[in-house]
Design an enzyme around this catalytic site. Structure first.
Site, short mmCIF file in Angstrom:
data_model
loop_
_atom_site.label_atom_id
_atom_site.label_comp_id
_atom_site.label_asym_id
_atom_site.label_seq_id
_atom_site.Cartn_x
_atom_site.Cartn_y
_atom_site.Cartn_z
N ASP A 9 0.69 -1.25 -0.01
CA ASP A 9 0.03 -0.04 0.03
C ASP A 9 0.98 1.36 0.17
OD1 ASP A 9 -2.27 1.37 0.10
OD2 ASP A 9 -2.96 1.09 2.03
N LEU A 40 11.51 -19.93 -4.86
CA LEU A 40 10.56 -18.88 -4.28
C LEU A 40 9.27 -19.11 -4.99
CD1 LEU A 40 10.18 -16.50 -2.39
CD2 LEU A 40 10.45 -15.12 -4.28
N HIS A 42 2.60 3.23 -8.89
CA HIS A 42 2.51 1.85 -9.22
C HIS A 42 3.60 1.18 -9.96
CE1 HIS A 42 -1.37 2.02 -7.39
NE2 HIS A 42 -1.95 2.50 -8.46
C1 FPP Z 1 -1.67 0.08 -3.26
O1 FPP Z 1 -1.52 1.49 -3.42
C2 FPP Z 1 -1.33 -0.43 -4.65
C3 FPP Z 1 -2.16 -1.19 -5.42
C4 FPP Z 1 -3.64 -1.02 -5.43
C5 FPP Z 1 -1.30 -1.63 -6.59
C6 FPP Z 1 -0.14 -2.42 -6.39
C7 FPP Z 1 0.39 -2.79 -7.61
C8 FPP Z 1 1.71 -3.03 -8.09
C9 FPP Z 1 2.72 -2.57 -6.97
C10 FPP Z 1 1.88 -3.24 -9.42
C11 FPP Z 1 2.84 -4.63 -9.28
C12 FPP Z 1 2.47 -5.78 -9.32
C13 FPP Z 1 2.62 -6.94 -10.32
C14 FPP Z 1 2.45 -8.12 -9.88
C15 FPP Z 1 3.00 -6.62 -11.50
P1 FPP Z 1 -2.66 2.59 -3.52
O2 FPP Z 1 -2.71 2.87 -4.91
O3 FPP Z 1 -3.88 2.25 -2.74
O4 FPP Z 1 -1.73 3.46 -2.60
P2 FPP Z 1 -2.61 5.08 -1.71
O5 FPP Z 1 -3.43 4.32 -0.77
O6 FPP Z 1 -1.53 5.75 -1.54
O7 FPP Z 1 -3.48 5.60 -2.83
#
Ligand code: FPP
Length: 248
Positions: A25, A136, A42
């Protein structure tokens, strides 16, 4: 990925969790604090994932589950949803060979049926290609929701005519997306939020939680080591008494 000896191996940490699960997150906030679009967060989070996979291999963690796209994330703006789908596709296109060579087994948990056909096929191909690897297991929760998983398991059992008398924890485990994977020992959530957000709600019954204010793109190897240190201080009792406590 390199196989150089780790510079900061947790030699002083006797307990290595077999399975770590992470709620990655804080990408959005990481981007906003730099005046960047959310997708840049992201992408930075994806770069960080590479580092954490490497660290997990070095630390001899056998299973890493990451919460990358939840069943609720479809409710985000379409630009962000499409961007995340493209990131997954890109990662499979560009990283599969290297992950395979490093002995990483890819697993997917969640529902593939709502993804576009091309992405669905790429995910299935990645899973098939790496299925015999054992260094892994990287379990990617994509279009995953804990409640959805339980509903799917119930439907599946009913369709197969499972006798209600034969339903126990082992049986339910076998109908989960995580079938065959042991429950997470340690659940990490970055960015300071203190909620489970529909992640592994069945499997995390006795997982240890570690919550850090660090945003996911900044959660590096040292941060992982801090989480492992915290885990080493936990007394896991699974509802029983501590082994150190031998008197009633
Ligand atoms: C949460 O942060 C994160 C996500 C919803 C997406 C996580 C995805 C990746 C890191 C992509 C990589 C993964 C793969 C498998 C390729 P948020 O957007 O909710 O952050 P915020 O709470 O600060 O808005």
């Amino acid at each position: 990925m390199t196989s150089e000896p780790p510079t900061n191996s947790p030699d002083n940490l006797p307990k290595v969790p077999t399975h770590i699960a992470i709620v990655m997150d804080g990408n959005g906030r990481w981007a906003a604090s730099r005046g960047l679009p959310r997708l840049a967060g992201h992408r930075a989070g994806t770069e960080n994932l590479r580092r954490i996979i490497r660290a997990c291999v070095d630390f001899n963690i056998k299973i890493l589950t990451i919460y990358a796209f939840s069943t609720e994330n479809w409710g985000r703006p379409s630009e962000e949803v499409e961007g995340l789908m493209m990131i997954l596709e890109d990662v499979i296109d560009k990283e599969l060979d290297e992950l395979n060579a490093e002995g990483v087994q890819l697993r997917h948990i969640g529902r593939l049926d709502q993804l576009n056909q091309r992405l669905r096929e790429k995910v299935l191909h990645a899973v098939e290609t790496t299925k015999n690897n054992s260094k892994l297991t990287l379990c990617i929760a994509w279009n995953y929701g804990g409640r959805d998983e339980i509903i799917c398991a119930i439907k599946h059992m009913i369709k197969e005519g499972v006798d209600p008398e034969e339903i126990d924890e082992d049986r339910v485990n076998r109908y989960m997306f995580t079938a065959g994977i042991p429950d997470p020992d340690l659940l990490i959530r970055t960015s300071g939020e203190m909620r489970i957000s529909n992640f592994l709600i069945w499997q995390s019954a006795y997982s240890e939680w570690y919550i850090t204010p660090t945003l996911w793109p900044d959660f590096d190897r040292e941060e992982l080591q801090k989480a492992l240190q915290a885990y080493n201080q936990r007394d896991r009792r699974f509802g029983k008494l501590s082994t150190a406590c031998d008197k009633v």
